[in-house]
Design a protein around this motif. Sequence first.
Motif, PDB file in Angstrom:
ATOM      1  N   SER A   1     -64.782  94.182  12.320  1.00 27.54           N
ATOM      2  CA  SER A   1     -65.159  95.554  12.676  1.00 27.54           C
ATOM      3  C   SER A   1     -63.926  96.405  12.902  1.00 27.54           C
ATOM      4  O   SER A   1     -63.918  97.598  12.595  1.00 27.54           O
ATOM      5  N   ASP A   2     -62.894  95.828  13.462  1.00 30.19           N
ATOM      6  CA  ASP A   2     -61.705  96.616  13.794  1.00 30.19           C
ATOM      7  C   ASP A   2     -60.435  96.170  13.077  1.00 30.19           C
ATOM      8  O   ASP A   2     -59.498  96.953  12.967  1.00 30.19           O
ATOM      9  N   VAL A   3     -60.399  94.937  12.621  1.00 35.05           N
ATOM     10  CA  VAL A   3     -59.177  94.459  11.966  1.00 35.05           C
ATOM     11  C   VAL A   3     -59.326  94.632  10.456  1.00 35.05           C
ATOM     12  O   VAL A   3     -60.292  94.185   9.850  1.00 35.05           O
ATOM     13  N   GLU A   4     -58.344  95.305   9.865  1.00 31.42           N
ATOM     14  CA  GLU A   4     -58.398  95.576   8.422  1.00 31.42           C
ATOM     15  C   GLU A   4     -57.777  94.433   7.623  1.00 31.42           C
ATOM     16  O   GLU A   4     -58.260  94.056   6.561  1.00 31.42           O
TER      17      GLU A   4
ATOM     18  N   VAL B   1     -49.158  89.491  11.765  1.00 31.05           N
ATOM     19  CA  VAL B   1     -49.399  90.927  11.902  1.00 31.05           C
ATOM     20  C   VAL B   1     -50.885  91.226  11.697  1.00 31.05           C
ATOM     21  O   VAL B   1     -51.452  90.910  10.654  1.00 31.05           O
ATOM     22  N   LEU B   2     -51.510  91.815  12.710  1.00 29.25           N
ATOM     23  CA  LEU B   2     -52.897  92.268  12.566  1.00 29.25           C
ATOM     24  C   LEU B   2     -52.881  93.783  12.438  1.00 29.25           C
ATOM     25  O   LEU B   2     -52.388  94.483  13.337  1.00 29.25           O
ATOM     26  N   ARG B   3     -53.390  94.275  11.324  1.00 23.04           N
ATOM     27  CA  ARG B   3     -53.455  95.725  11.129  1.00 23.04           C
ATOM     28  C   ARG B   3     -54.886  96.174  11.422  1.00 23.04           C
ATOM     29  O   ARG B   3     -55.832  95.683  10.788  1.00 23.04           O
ATOM     30  N   LEU B   4     -55.024  97.084  12.383  1.00 22.51           N
ATOM     31  CA  LEU B   4     -56.359  97.559  12.724  1.00 22.51           C
ATOM     32  C   LEU B   4     -56.767  98.698  11.800  1.00 22.51           C
ATOM     33  O   LEU B   4     -55.918  99.337  11.168  1.00 22.51           O
ATOM     34  N   ARG B   5     -58.065  98.945  11.751  1.00 27.64           N
ATOM     35  CA  ARG B   5     -58.551 100.046  10.906  1.00 27.64           C
ATOM     36  C   ARG B   5     -58.191 101.367  11.568  1.00 27.64           C
ATOM     37  O   ARG B   5     -58.054 101.445  12.796  1.00 27.64           O
ATOM     38  N   PRO B   6     -58.064 102.440  10.763  1.00 24.13           N
ATOM     39  CA  PRO B   6     -57.837 103.767  11.367  1.00 24.13           C
ATOM     40  C   PRO B   6     -59.063 104.181  12.173  1.00 24.13           C
ATOM     41  O   PRO B   6     -60.155 103.647  11.964  1.00 24.13           O
TER      42      PRO B   6
ATOM     43  N   SER C   1     -53.638 101.043  14.150  1.00 26.01           N
ATOM     44  CA  SER C   1     -52.658 100.408  15.044  1.00 26.01           C
ATOM     45  C   SER C   1     -52.282  99.042  14.498  1.00 26.01           C
ATOM     46  O   SER C   1     -53.052  98.426  13.756  1.00 26.01           O
ATOM     47  N   VAL C   2     -51.101  98.577  14.882  1.00 31.92           N
ATOM     48  CA  VAL C   2     -50.615  97.297  14.369  1.00 31.92           C
ATOM     49  C   VAL C   2     -50.179  96.409  15.536  1.00 31.92           C
ATOM     50  O   VAL C   2     -49.438  96.842  16.412  1.00 31.92           O
ATOM     51  N   LEU C   3     -50.676  95.182  15.518  1.00 30.69           N
ATOM     52  CA  LEU C   3     -50.258  94.182  16.510  1.00 30.69           C
ATOM     53  C   LEU C   3     -49.368  93.187  15.806  1.00 30.69           C
ATOM     54  O   LEU C   3     -49.791  92.553  14.838  1.00 30.69           O
TER      55      LEU C   3
END
Length: 462
Positions: free
Chosen positions: A190-193, A334-339, A354-356
């Motif tokens: 849902s949130d991680v791209e 690296v986890l890239r979240l959706r905009p 956002s990026v973790l």
Amino acid sequence: MNERTTLVIIGASGDLTSRLLLPALGQLLLDDPHRRVRLVGAGSSGLDDEHWRTRVHQAFATAGAEAALERVDFGDYVTADATTAEGMRQIVGAAGSGRLVLYFAVPPAVAASACAAIESSDLPDDTVLALEKPFGTDEGSAEHLNAVLHELLPEESVFRVDHFLGRSTVLNVIGVRTANRLFEPVWSASDVESVAIRFDESLGLEGRAGYYDHAGAMVDMIQSHLLQVLAIVAMEPPASLDEADLRDATSAVLRATRVRDGDPVANSHRARYTAGDVDGRTLPSYVDEEGVDPARQTETLAEITFEVQTARWAGVPFTLRSGKALGDAAMEVVLRLRPVRHLPGGFTGEAPGSVLRFSLGPDRLSIGINVNGGDDPFALHRATLDADLGLGTQRAYAEVIASILDHEPALSVRGDAAEQCWRIVEPVRQAWAAGKVPLDEYAVGSSGPSSWRDGASTEKTA
Ligand code: NDP
């Protein structure tokens, strides 16, 4: 910790033993003054007691751990062929009474034959076997080796070593995710791209053609280590950090993992390096390194995109990449979240997801977020929040040895997981062997072929 543990290293004269195992043992003994170990070295070509002790001394010195030598009780060096029943009887017999750890620091085929040569009646009840990667050469051979091992000992007494992630690093990743309401709820499709797991190193072959030219980057790193990292990142939050909870959760992820869309041609890249400079050193082309057979077409850089077929992760690409002689060395997850779904009108500038980023060894967490403020309160720009998570992966081998001596198998690779990792990469191996994926080239010191634009390497600039 048990004071009567005997650690028998089979392959005592080898590279792994002197470069990684012994310095880590020295560090461990230095850090914990209550720990003692009886140490026995074994190998097929003669190394006398004096030479063996000198090697241990030298290896401890590389870790600044000479003082820990007084906590080592040396047994006699055993010269024996570990692939024979008689050889293994000699090796096991040299251990004496008490807990026994047999560490196979030998080539994988030797380890497999040695395990088959052990008589279970020769092993003390409290025995632990530790095996290095690669575990088998494909799913079938891993299955067979597991069957041999399970004839000897219960699964909990078999340690398939994965030194890549130390215990602290694994716990760092799990801790940040599960101990924060900020992260726990966003840990899904849902949130991680996208997720990228990258281990790019600046080292080249370093004289290890005998092993590496047969393995290549995919087997050396992705099949063995990086899929384990994927499993840690993608697992369901476990009820506890116990061995059973943790390994059940990671195995469930691996069973659900496959090459994205089942299409290894579209979702894998391979390449090998050509001459150039990195870290002030000039390296020859891979094919000109001593011991390399160019006809093997061994890749020194591999990138594969996987998917995890669960409700939590459906549709999210997990790109795993590893290579040698690269200019921008890094170990990271690296986890890239959706905009965001809607950015209020009036802001200027970009608002990427956002990026973790977990950087490993020493471990750091950095979070890239969009902020405004400054001279123009409507203008968005990127800010990075950083946290130091400690030494983590730098201590990996000491933690591996501690977990084996203390019989804590939570972070060793369970038998079924080892088989799954071969199953997962098999379609890629077949596609590469059939020549369906080109073997690209990249210059030493570069960041890989420039045509690979949409994979894990792009996360470097996120
Ligand atoms: P080496 O070739 O340097 O050493 C192999 C060792 O095995 C030697 O000490 C050799 O001793 C011993 N050996 C070989 N055949 C026999 C036999 N029949 N009976 C008893 N001993 C035998 O290999 P490495 O140390 O590099 O690798 C060992 C294992 O560790 C491999 O599985 C490798 O994949 C893994 N590994 C290695 C890493 C590294 O950085 N080196 C990193 C991670 C994993 P002798 O000549 O006396 O028989």
